[in-house]
Design a protein around this motif. Sequence first.
Motif, PDB file in Angstrom:
ATOM      1  N   PRO A  83     -43.743 -27.996  -8.464  1.00 48.18           N
ATOM      2  CA  PRO A  83     -43.489 -27.771  -9.896  1.00 48.18           C
ATOM      3  C   PRO A  83     -43.447 -29.071 -10.701  1.00 48.18           C
ATOM      4  CG  PRO A  83     -42.020 -26.413  -8.565  1.00 48.18           C
ATOM      5  CD  PRO A  83     -42.716 -27.344  -7.612  1.00 48.18           C
ATOM      6  N   LEU A  84     -42.985 -30.145 -10.074  1.00 42.92           N
ATOM      7  CA  LEU A  84     -42.985 -31.440 -10.766  1.00 42.92           C
ATOM      8  C   LEU A  84     -44.423 -31.939 -10.942  1.00 42.92           C
ATOM      9  CD1 LEU A  84     -41.771 -33.998 -11.968  1.00 42.92           C
ATOM     10  CD2 LEU A  84     -41.340 -34.823  -9.645  1.00 42.92           C
ATOM     11  N   VAL A 185     -41.937 -40.387 -17.389  1.00 38.28           N
ATOM     12  CA  VAL A 185     -40.944 -40.844 -16.415  1.00 38.28           C
ATOM     13  C   VAL A 185     -40.313 -39.616 -15.761  1.00 38.28           C
ATOM     14  CG1 VAL A 185     -38.809 -42.135 -16.079  1.00 38.28           C
ATOM     15  CG2 VAL A 185     -40.416 -42.861 -17.843  1.00 38.28           C
ATOM     16  N   ALA A 186     -40.461 -39.509 -14.435  1.00 36.22           N
ATOM     17  CA  ALA A 186     -39.811 -38.398 -13.714  1.00 36.22           C
ATOM     18  C   ALA A 186     -38.593 -38.940 -13.003  1.00 36.22           C
ATOM     19  CB  ALA A 186     -40.781 -37.793 -12.695  1.00 36.22           C
ATOM     20  N   SER A 187     -37.482 -38.228 -13.163  1.00 33.79           N
ATOM     21  CA  SER A 187     -36.258 -38.659 -12.487  1.00 33.79           C
ATOM     22  C   SER A 187     -35.506 -37.433 -11.976  1.00 33.79           C
ATOM     23  CB  SER A 187     -35.404 -39.505 -13.430  1.00 33.79           C
ATOM     24  OG  SER A 187     -35.220 -38.843 -14.651  1.00 33.79           O
ATOM     25  N   PRO A 188     -34.595 -37.643 -11.013  1.00 36.25           N
ATOM     26  CA  PRO A 188     -33.831 -36.497 -10.491  1.00 36.25           C
ATOM     27  C   PRO A 188     -32.881 -35.978 -11.552  1.00 36.25           C
ATOM     28  CG  PRO A 188     -33.339 -38.530  -9.253  1.00 36.25           C
ATOM     29  CD  PRO A 188     -34.228 -38.914 -10.395  1.00 36.25           C
ATOM     30  N   GLY A 189     -32.828 -34.648 -11.688  1.00 42.06           N
ATOM     31  CA  GLY A 189     -31.911 -34.037 -12.654  1.00 42.06           C
ATOM     32  C   GLY A 189     -30.597 -33.671 -11.992  1.00 42.06           C
ATOM     33  N   SER A 190     -29.779 -32.989 -12.753  1.00 41.31           N
ATOM     34  CA  SER A 190     -28.438 -32.641 -12.318  1.00 41.31           C
ATOM     35  C   SER A 190     -28.449 -31.808 -11.027  1.00 41.31           C
ATOM     36  CB  SER A 190     -27.799 -31.878 -13.479  1.00 41.31           C
ATOM     37  OG  SER A 190     -26.638 -31.296 -13.053  1.00 41.31           O
ATOM     38  N   PHE A 221     -40.586 -47.653 -27.347  1.00 41.55           N
ATOM     39  CA  PHE A 221     -41.139 -46.299 -27.225  1.00 41.55           C
ATOM     40  C   PHE A 221     -40.316 -45.308 -28.029  1.00 41.55           C
ATOM     41  CE2 PHE A 221     -42.398 -48.491 -23.368  1.00 41.55           C
ATOM     42  CZ  PHE A 221     -43.698 -48.051 -23.151  1.00 41.55           C
ATOM     43  N   GLU A 222     -40.969 -44.167 -28.382  1.00 43.30           N
ATOM     44  CA  GLU A 222     -40.172 -43.063 -28.927  1.00 43.30           C
ATOM     45  C   GLU A 222     -40.276 -41.874 -27.975  1.00 43.30           C
ATOM     46  OE1 GLU A 222     -41.510 -41.135 -32.512  1.00 43.30           O
ATOM     47  OE2 GLU A 222     -43.577 -41.808 -32.187  1.00 43.30           O
ATOM     48  N   LEU A 223     -39.134 -41.202 -27.773  1.00 43.22           N
ATOM     49  CA  LEU A 223     -39.115 -40.022 -26.898  1.00 43.22           C
ATOM     50  C   LEU A 223     -39.811 -38.879 -27.633  1.00 43.22           C
ATOM     51  CD1 LEU A 223     -37.927 -38.667 -24.290  1.00 43.22           C
ATOM     52  CD2 LEU A 223     -35.982 -37.983 -25.720  1.00 43.22           C
ATOM     53  N   VAL A 224     -40.859 -38.308 -27.029  1.00 44.96           N
ATOM     54  CA  VAL A 224     -41.574 -37.219 -27.709  1.00 44.96           C
ATOM     55  C   VAL A 224     -41.407 -35.875 -26.994  1.00 44.96           C
ATOM     56  CG1 VAL A 224     -43.266 -38.617 -28.943  1.00 44.96           C
ATOM     57  CG2 VAL A 224     -43.754 -37.933 -26.594  1.00 44.96           C
ATOM     58  N   ASP A 225     -40.953 -35.879 -25.754  1.00 45.00           N
ATOM     59  CA  ASP A 225     -40.797 -34.608 -25.039  1.00 45.00           C
ATOM     60  C   ASP A 225     -39.876 -34.847 -23.836  1.00 45.00           C
ATOM     61  OD1 ASP A 225     -41.175 -31.977 -24.304  1.00 45.00           O
ATOM     62  OD2 ASP A 225     -43.256 -32.235 -23.616  1.00 45.00           O
ATOM     63  N   ARG A 226     -39.107 -33.827 -23.506  1.00 47.00           N
ATOM     64  CA  ARG A 226     -38.311 -33.911 -22.264  1.00 47.00           C
ATOM     65  C   ARG A 226     -38.266 -32.515 -21.665  1.00 47.00           C
ATOM     66  NH1 ARG A 226     -33.514 -37.422 -22.877  1.00 47.00           N
ATOM     67  NH2 ARG A 226     -34.857 -38.916 -21.784  1.00 47.00           N
ATOM     68  N   GLN A 227     -38.708 -32.380 -20.413  1.00 48.38           N
ATOM     69  CA  GLN A 227     -38.748 -31.049 -19.795  1.00 48.38           C
ATOM     70  C   GLN A 227     -38.080 -31.075 -18.428  1.00 48.38           C
ATOM     71  OE1 GLN A 227     -42.051 -28.503 -20.186  1.00 48.38           O
ATOM     72  NE2 GLN A 227     -43.117 -29.818 -21.673  1.00 48.38           N
ATOM     73  N   HIS A 228     -37.528 -29.923 -18.066  1.00 49.67           N
ATOM     74  CA  HIS A 228     -36.813 -29.788 -16.799  1.00 49.67           C
ATOM     75  C   HIS A 228     -37.563 -28.794 -15.915  1.00 49.67           C
ATOM     76  CE1 HIS A 228     -33.069 -31.718 -18.375  1.00 49.67           C
ATOM     77  NE2 HIS A 228     -33.694 -31.417 -19.497  1.00 49.67           N
ATOM     78  N   ARG A 229     -37.617 -29.066 -14.635  1.00 49.46           N
ATOM     79  CA  ARG A 229     -38.210 -28.144 -13.668  1.00 49.46           C
ATOM     80  C   ARG A 229     -37.320 -28.150 -12.421  1.00 49.46           C
ATOM     81  NH1 ARG A 229     -40.903 -27.227 -17.377  1.00 49.46           N
ATOM     82  NH2 ARG A 229     -43.129 -26.743 -17.552  1.00 49.46           N
ATOM     83  N   GLY A 230     -37.623 -27.177 -11.532  1.00 47.34           N
ATOM     84  CA  GLY A 230     -36.900 -27.153 -10.264  1.00 47.34           C
ATOM     85  C   GLY A 230     -36.321 -25.778 -10.004  1.00 47.34           C
ATOM     86  N   SER A 268     -31.758 -23.270   8.574  1.00 43.63           N
ATOM     87  CA  SER A 268     -32.343 -23.493   7.251  1.00 43.63           C
ATOM     88  C   SER A 268     -31.231 -23.535   6.221  1.00 43.63           C
ATOM     89  CB  SER A 268     -33.279 -22.342   6.892  1.00 43.63           C
ATOM     90  OG  SER A 268     -34.410 -22.390   7.723  1.00 43.63           O
ATOM     91  N   VAL A 269     -31.471 -24.249   5.136  1.00 46.69           N
ATOM     92  CA  VAL A 269     -30.461 -24.324   4.070  1.00 46.69           C
ATOM     93  C   VAL A 269     -31.121 -24.136   2.713  1.00 46.69           C
ATOM     94  CG1 VAL A 269     -28.647 -25.758   5.088  1.00 46.69           C
ATOM     95  CG2 VAL A 269     -30.689 -26.848   4.160  1.00 46.69           C
ATOM     96  N   GLU A 270     -30.358 -23.548   1.798  1.00 46.06           N
ATOM     97  CA  GLU A 270     -30.857 -23.443   0.428  1.00 46.06           C
ATOM     98  C   GLU A 270     -30.383 -24.667  -0.347  1.00 46.06           C
ATOM     99  OE1 GLU A 270     -30.115 -20.434  -3.118  1.00 46.06           O
ATOM    100  OE2 GLU A 270     -31.496 -19.611  -1.610  1.00 46.06           O
ATOM    101  N   VAL A 271     -31.322 -25.313  -1.002  1.00 45.44           N
ATOM    102  CA  VAL A 271     -31.055 -26.604  -1.639  1.00 45.44           C
ATOM    103  C   VAL A 271     -31.585 -26.566  -3.076  1.00 45.44           C
ATOM    104  CG1 VAL A 271     -31.715 -29.055  -1.531  1.00 45.44           C
ATOM    105  CG2 VAL A 271     -31.187 -27.828   0.573  1.00 45.44           C
ATOM    106  N   THR A 272     -30.833 -27.193  -3.976  1.00 45.48           N
ATOM    107  CA  THR A 272     -31.256 -27.281  -5.380  1.00 45.48           C
ATOM    108  C   THR A 272     -32.264 -28.412  -5.555  1.00 45.48           C
ATOM    109  OG1 THR A 272     -29.051 -26.606  -6.040  1.00 45.48           O
ATOM    110  CG2 THR A 272     -30.391 -27.698  -7.737  1.00 45.48           C
ATOM    111  N   THR A 273     -33.376 -28.116  -6.243  1.00 48.52           N
ATOM    112  CA  THR A 273     -34.233 -29.215  -6.713  1.00 48.52           C
ATOM    113  C   THR A 273     -34.111 -29.239  -8.229  1.00 48.52           C
ATOM    114  OG1 THR A 273     -36.218 -27.851  -6.951  1.00 48.52           O
ATOM    115  CG2 THR A 273     -35.894 -28.952  -4.835  1.00 48.52           C
TER     116      THR A 273
END
Length: 284
Positions: A83-84, A185-190, A221-230, A268-273
């Motif tokens: 998805p990223l 810029v992609a970074s880890p979210g909450s 730079f100016e921030l023009v968009d910010r999107q979340h996935r996972g 197996s484990v369920e994990v948040t991305t």
Amino acid sequence: MTSRETAATSLPSAALAALRCSVCGEAVALTGHSLRCERGHAFDLAKQGYVNLLHAKVAAGTADTGEMVSARADFLASGFYAPLAELLAELASGELVVDAGAGTGYYLAKVLDALPGATGLALDVSAPALRRAARAHPRIGAAVWNLWEPWPVGSGVADTVLNVFAPRNAAEFHRVLRPGGTVLVASPGSGHLGELARSLDLLDIGEDKQQRLDSAFAERFELVDRQHRGGPVTLGPDDVRKVVLMGPNAHHLHRSGLGERLAGLTESVEVTTSFVVSAYRRLP
Ligand SMILES: C[S@@+](CC[C@H](N)C(=O)[O-])C[C@H]1O[C@@H](n2cnc3c(N)ncnc32)[C@H](O)[C@@H]1O
Ligand SMILES: [Zn+2]
């Protein structure tokens, strides 16, 4: 080698045109298996298709090791972070995409699939990573470089800079982008991989405070968009081992007993991305 990988023995011409001699800053041309500038500085093109432009030592522990790279390639191939990749492919545009800290080239290859006329330039300080990046897509050129030094890349040549979980040199992002170009810029979210961080006592995942990110970019730079996935994914024991071994925890297996905890996994484990992509447009 999978079917989409190609045996790169050269550099795409648009990547070569964007590169500069890392000693004197002049343009470079490919002669046989070396990249040369007019002043005679020469850099070998490795048979795996990447060029090493480094001429200063880089601190131990900076570059991803062969083991980390191989864990990363296997983990990403399972699609848990697709998805990223899809989001980056939607947001990227233009003819030259520079990936700063490209790793195995997984994200850059997906972006180039979505931009049929574009060329990619992968920069990373890890030669094992770039061996893979150079073969991840026929339109990728790859150069070993330390992103904290001035880049061996022309000014104003890039339409998009990608920066996925990698060092951020905002001054160089600005210099290599054309006016109006964008850095993604992609970074880890909450909560990203939070369950693993707790159950395995991992090092901090390094969730970015978006405000801190914005202030590092504010001048140029100016921030023009910010999107979340996972979302939640189910990881088997091997997937857990790979996602841990592809990151900085790989350096601390013995000190903390993490190696034994990983070896003992059976369930197996369920994990948040959770991923955040911020798009910053270059100010003049
Ligand atoms: C967490 S990995 C991310 C790789 C890739 N973007 C991905 O998400 O699969 C960080 C990458 O940054 C590279 N790196 C770390 N420090 C660097 C530096 N100073 N200059 C260039 N690359 C660097 C590492 O070798 C590694 O490939
Ligand atoms: Zn030179």
